[in-house]
Design a protein around this motif. Structure first.
Motif, PDB file in Angstrom:
ATOM      1  N   MET A 124       0.838  -1.202   0.000  1.00 39.89           N
ATOM      2  CA  MET A 124       0.000   0.000   0.000  1.00 39.89           C
ATOM      3  C   MET A 124       0.870   1.247   0.000  1.00 39.89           C
ATOM      4  O   MET A 124       1.872   1.332   0.709  1.00 39.89           O
ATOM      5  CB  MET A 124      -0.914   0.002   1.230  1.00 39.89           C
ATOM      6  N   LEU A 132     -12.576  -6.892  -4.968  1.00 34.57           N
ATOM      7  CA  LEU A 132     -11.688  -5.861  -4.453  1.00 34.57           C
ATOM      8  C   LEU A 132     -11.269  -4.970  -5.613  1.00 34.57           C
ATOM      9  O   LEU A 132     -11.368  -5.360  -6.780  1.00 34.57           O
ATOM     10  CB  LEU A 132     -10.446  -6.466  -3.795  1.00 34.57           C
ATOM     11  N   PHE A 133     -10.777  -3.781  -5.284  1.00 34.65           N
ATOM     12  CA  PHE A 133     -10.375  -2.806  -6.285  1.00 34.65           C
ATOM     13  C   PHE A 133      -8.986  -2.282  -5.932  1.00 34.65           C
ATOM     14  O   PHE A 133      -8.604  -2.245  -4.766  1.00 34.65           O
ATOM     15  CB  PHE A 133     -11.379  -1.657  -6.331  1.00 34.65           C
ATOM     16  N   GLU A 134      -8.252  -1.904  -6.951  1.00 32.55           N
ATOM     17  CA  GLU A 134      -6.909  -1.359  -6.734  1.00 32.55           C
ATOM     18  C   GLU A 134      -6.778  -0.056  -7.504  1.00 32.55           C
ATOM     19  O   GLU A 134      -7.020  -0.009  -8.718  1.00 32.55           O
ATOM     20  CB  GLU A 134      -5.835  -2.348  -7.176  1.00 32.55           C
ATOM     21  N   ALA A 173      -3.571   1.631  -3.548  1.00 33.69           N
ATOM     22  CA  ALA A 173      -4.301   1.016  -2.437  1.00 33.69           C
ATOM     23  C   ALA A 173      -5.211  -0.083  -2.955  1.00 33.69           C
ATOM     24  O   ALA A 173      -5.780   0.012  -4.046  1.00 33.69           O
ATOM     25  CB  ALA A 173      -5.131   2.058  -1.697  1.00 33.69           C
ATOM     26  N   VAL A 174      -5.350  -1.131  -2.154  1.00 36.57           N
ATOM     27  CA  VAL A 174      -6.312  -2.202  -2.432  1.00 36.57           C
ATOM     28  C   VAL A 174      -7.462  -2.022  -1.447  1.00 36.57           C
ATOM     29  O   VAL A 174      -7.236  -1.918  -0.234  1.00 36.57           O
ATOM     30  CB  VAL A 174      -5.669  -3.595  -2.272  1.00 36.57           C
ATOM     31  N   PHE A 175      -8.684  -1.980  -1.954  1.00 33.89           N
ATOM     32  CA  PHE A 175      -9.806  -1.686  -1.067  1.00 33.89           C
ATOM     33  C   PHE A 175     -11.051  -2.457  -1.470  1.00 33.89           C
ATOM     34  O   PHE A 175     -11.204  -2.912  -2.601  1.00 33.89           O
ATOM     35  CB  PHE A 175     -10.104  -0.182  -1.044  1.00 33.89           C
ATOM     36  N   LYS A 211      -8.455 -11.403   1.212  1.00 32.05           N
ATOM     37  CA  LYS A 211      -8.141 -11.227  -0.209  1.00 32.05           C
ATOM     38  C   LYS A 211      -7.101 -10.136  -0.446  1.00 32.05           C
ATOM     39  O   LYS A 211      -6.609  -9.987  -1.564  1.00 32.05           O
ATOM     40  CB  LYS A 211      -9.417 -10.887  -0.992  1.00 32.05           C
ATOM     41  N   GLY A 212      -6.815  -9.349   0.600  1.00 31.61           N
ATOM     42  CA  GLY A 212      -5.769  -8.344   0.461  1.00 31.61           C
ATOM     43  C   GLY A 212      -6.195  -6.912   0.617  1.00 31.61           C
ATOM     44  O   GLY A 212      -5.415  -5.989   0.332  1.00 31.61           O
ATOM     45  N   ALA A 213      -7.406  -6.649   1.099  1.00 30.26           N
ATOM     46  CA  ALA A 213      -7.860  -5.272   1.264  1.00 30.26           C
ATOM     47  C   ALA A 213      -7.066  -4.557   2.353  1.00 30.26           C
ATOM     48  O   ALA A 213      -6.786  -5.118   3.415  1.00 30.26           O
ATOM     49  CB  ALA A 213      -9.349  -5.241   1.607  1.00 30.26           C
ATOM     50  N   ASP A 214      -6.712  -3.307   2.079  1.00 27.78           N
ATOM     51  CA  ASP A 214      -6.090  -2.432   3.070  1.00 27.78           C
ATOM     52  C   ASP A 214      -7.098  -1.445   3.656  1.00 27.78           C
ATOM     53  O   ASP A 214      -6.927  -0.965   4.776  1.00 27.78           O
ATOM     54  CB  ASP A 214      -4.952  -1.629   2.434  1.00 27.78           C
TER      55      ASP A 214
END
Length: 272
Positions: free
Chosen positions: A1, A132-134, A138-140, A160-163
């Motif tokens: 991130m 999820l979106f990048e 940022a991954v959110f 899944k990797g969300a920040d």
């Protein structure tokens, strides 16, 4: 991130007044960009408005492509990622409640509400995916209002990797202070248990369809601590989401819990 400044807006979103709501969105997009935000989040269904009127929703769904186009032009003009809500056509004359994710490069995606509140069940078709979106480093993930009451969803997004989790609301009733107190019973837990930033915002004022909304917005760090909040209608919070703040939690063996999960013990969640 990467380091990113986020903004969350609380604003009036009259039901069915798509053009007026797009004008409001554009005004706040400009303000968020002027504050240096890379992502700006609007309340649930801020463009279509929120109501319990199926005919109004079908009319708004017919404007879906217009809405995407207008938001794309805003995102490009201000070099900012816009998270904004509207409805899209679905089977059986119903609609989906979706939150668009519009990037400055012209890409457009979105999240479809998964958990439908009891008063909405005859109106909305639930989604079936946890995307999820990048963007902007940022991954959110995005959740809509009632979704946030289901802890498994936040955990699934974190795994899944969300920040960052954005939680736009169209939540009526109560004073702003009462609504904030309600949110503070569960949103800090979503941040703390999963080691993620959380930002939530609500519609504000009367919607012209018999409902009133308390304007509230809050941003929480991965320890569940408040970074910014407001209980004022037609306002905006900004918060800096720092990788160092995230890593302080995730590198601490007693503050980051996801690596300690034992999903083989949980089964289906029904006691089996």
């Amino acid at each position: 991130m990467q380091e990113i400044r986020i903004a969350a807006v609380t604003c009036a979103c009259p039901a069915g007044q798509v053009d007026r709501n797009l004008e409001t969105t554009a005004r706040w997009v400009g303000k968020a960009a002027a504050r240096g935000a890379g992502i700006v989040c609007f309340p649930e269904l801020n463009v279509s408005g929120y109501c319990l009127d199926a005919a109004l929703y079908r009319e708004a769904a017919g404007r879906y492509n217009d809405v995407v186009g207008a938001l794309s032009r805003m995102a490009t003009a201000f070099d900012i990622v816009i998270l904004a809500g509207t409805v899209a056509e679905a089977a059986g004359g119903r609609v989906t409640a979706c939150h668009l994710v519009i990037s400055p490069n012209g890409s457009a995606g979105g999240y479809t509400k998964l958990h439908i509140a009891p008063p909405e069940k005859q109106l909305f078709v639930p989604g079936r995916k946890v995307p999820l979106f990048e963007a902007k480093g940022a991954v959110f993930g995005v959740q809509l209002c009632y979704d946030a009451h289901f802890p498994e969803l936040s955990t699934a997004m974190a795994l899944k990797g969300a920040d960052i989790l954005f939680v736009p609301h169209a939540s009526p009733r109560n004073t702003p202070e009462e609504k904030l107190a309600s949110w503070m019973r569960h949103l800090p837990a979503r941040a703390y248990d999963n080691g993620v930033f959380v930002a939530a915002c609500n519609q504000a004022g009367e919607n012209g369809a018999g409902q009133g909304f308390p304007g509230v917005a809050v941003a929480l760090d991965p320890s569940g601590k408040v970074m910014a909040q407001t209980t004022s209608p037609d306002s905006m919070i900004v918060a800096d989401c720092s990788p160092s703040t995230l890593n302080t939690v995730r590198n601490h063996p007693m503050r980051y819990f996801l690596p300690g999960r034992r999903p083989e013990l949980y089964g289906s969640g029904d006691g089996s």
